[in-house]
Design a protein around this motif. Structure first.
Motif: not given
Length: 413
Positions: A107-118
């Motif tokens: 779940p942390l990878f999903l959150i950090t991945g989305a934030l990094f993409g944004a």
């Protein structure tokens, strides 16, 4: 001579600082894809988990691309880039700490991945829009070529260096290096002093977004190429997603596919260098005539040719992509009003790449139903025909450097 011409924009201090900033962050970015894959798999060993993290990054980047364009036109582009670097540095530092302390989760990878993409979605339109402010007009095409050349060089060596770092110190330290690269980028950008672009008239976010869209649809030489890029990238997904399983079946799997990928990167470097010296009279039309060559590697994979020929075909195709991208980006920078450039560029990026993930999903299904050879040949034919059609469009062929030297500005009502 071509290399000297490619490096000539570095003599101008503002561009040199911009280039150093972008290369600094790109060094870390070239290391991360391999580290991310192994880091996710160390937390959750399934390919679906890795796919979900990559999807979170991609979807967030696409979702915020238009917002990034509006913000880059409203505010100082250097400020937008600095904010994006700061956010991405913090995200990577957090990821590094969590990996090094063995506390990272899916779940942390999903959150950090989305934030990094944004955050990345805000950086790119601002960075592209800042280039003309940092370099003289005669060096603009060489500046774009140098940025492309730098990216492709890093893409050759980055994965190998990343693999060595992972083996030596683990994935956490690769993310720490990436975090540091954004800090170094910010240091260079803080030294950059350029005159501010003229912001658009004050209007609502939706209105400014609409003005960018209106600028795209009002110019057929922009509208048609964006559609052409979208179709070509969708078809190119067939080569990318069907290549590895084809090489597993017919060749020596990852080793031979890695050779093909490296040859593509080398071809892109040659294309970037060539783009400095080649100045066609009709650059947008030439971009699409050259892009017909993208069909070569797709067709070469259909009834697979020997590895060396597939690699050569991909090298030629990637070189054509790098060559055409330099011409296209330069014409956009010269032909779009500066106060609207970032929004137009964000629409260009959104439409050009939004269908590529769809291609990753549908081409394996089509290949399973119709067969690999038939699917790849169809994709190659569509690619070639699309690029020829766009190249011959009168509005596209009519575009020259002089014809876009004094663009009209679309103003908010």
């Amino acid at each position: 001579m071509a290399l000297r011409e490619t490096a000539s924009p570095l003599a101008e201090r503002p561009f040199r600082l911009l280039w150093l900033g972008r290369v600094s962050s790109a060094i870390g970015d070239a290391l991360v894809p391999v580290a991310l894959a192994f880091a996710v798999l160390s937390v959750n060993g399934s390919a679906a988990a890795l796919g979900s993290v990559l999807a979170a990054f991609t979807l967030a980047r696409v979702a915020f691309t238009l917002a990034g364009g509006v913000l880059a036109d409203r505010l100082s582009r250097r400020t937008v880039m600095l904010a994006s670097d700061g956010v991405r540095a913090d995200i990577d530092a957090f990821t590094a700490v969590m990996l090094l302390t063995h506390n990272m989760t899916l779940p942390l990878f999903l959150i950090t991945g989305a934030l990094f993409g944004a955050a990345s979605a805000f950086f790119n339109p601002a960075a592209d829009g800042l280039v003309p402010r940092t370099v003289s007009p005669e060096n603009l095409q060489a500046a774009n070529a140098l940025l492309s050349l730098s990216r492709n060089l890093l893409n050759i060596f980055g994965p190998a260096v990343s693999g060595a770092l992972i083996a030596a110190v683990g994935t956490g330290w690769v993310f720490a290096i990436d975090s540091a690269s954004f800090v170094v980028s910010a240091v260079f950008l803080l030294q950059l002093r350029v005159s501010a672009h003229m912001p658009p008239e004050r209007a609502s976010f939706a209105r400014q977004l609409h003005d960018g869209f209106r600028e795209v649809v009002a110019r057929s030489w922009v509208r048609a190429p964006i559609v052409g890029f979208a179709i070509s990238n969708f078809c190119l997904a067939a080569f990318i997603v069907l290549g590895p399983p084809t090489f597993v079946t017919h060749f020596d799997g990852a080793r031979d596919w890695g050779f093909v990928s490296a040859t593509g990167a080398l071809g892109a470097i040659v294309g970037a260098i060539a783009s400095v010296r080649l100045r066609p009279r009709h650059p947008v039309s030439a971009c699409f005539f050259g892009s017909v060559l993208i069909a070569l590697p797709i067709a070469a994979l259909a009834d697979p040719l020997p590895v060396a020929l597939i690699a050569l075909a991909w090298g030629v195709g990637a070189g054509a992509i790098a060559l055409g991208n330099t011409w296209w980006e330069t014409m956009l920078q010269r032909g779009i009003p500066e106060s609207l450039y970032a929004r137009v560029r964000s629409y260009d990026t959104l439409v050009s790449f939004v269908f590529m993930p769809l291609g990753f999903l549908v081409f394996p299904l089509i290949a399973r139903w119709a067969g690999y050879a038939e699917t790849l040949l169809a994709a190659a034919c569509v690619t070639a025909l699309t690029n020829v059609a766009v190249a011959f469009l009168p509005a596209v062929h009519a575009i020259t450097e002089s014809s876009v030297s004094a663009p009209a500005t679309v103003r908010a009502a």
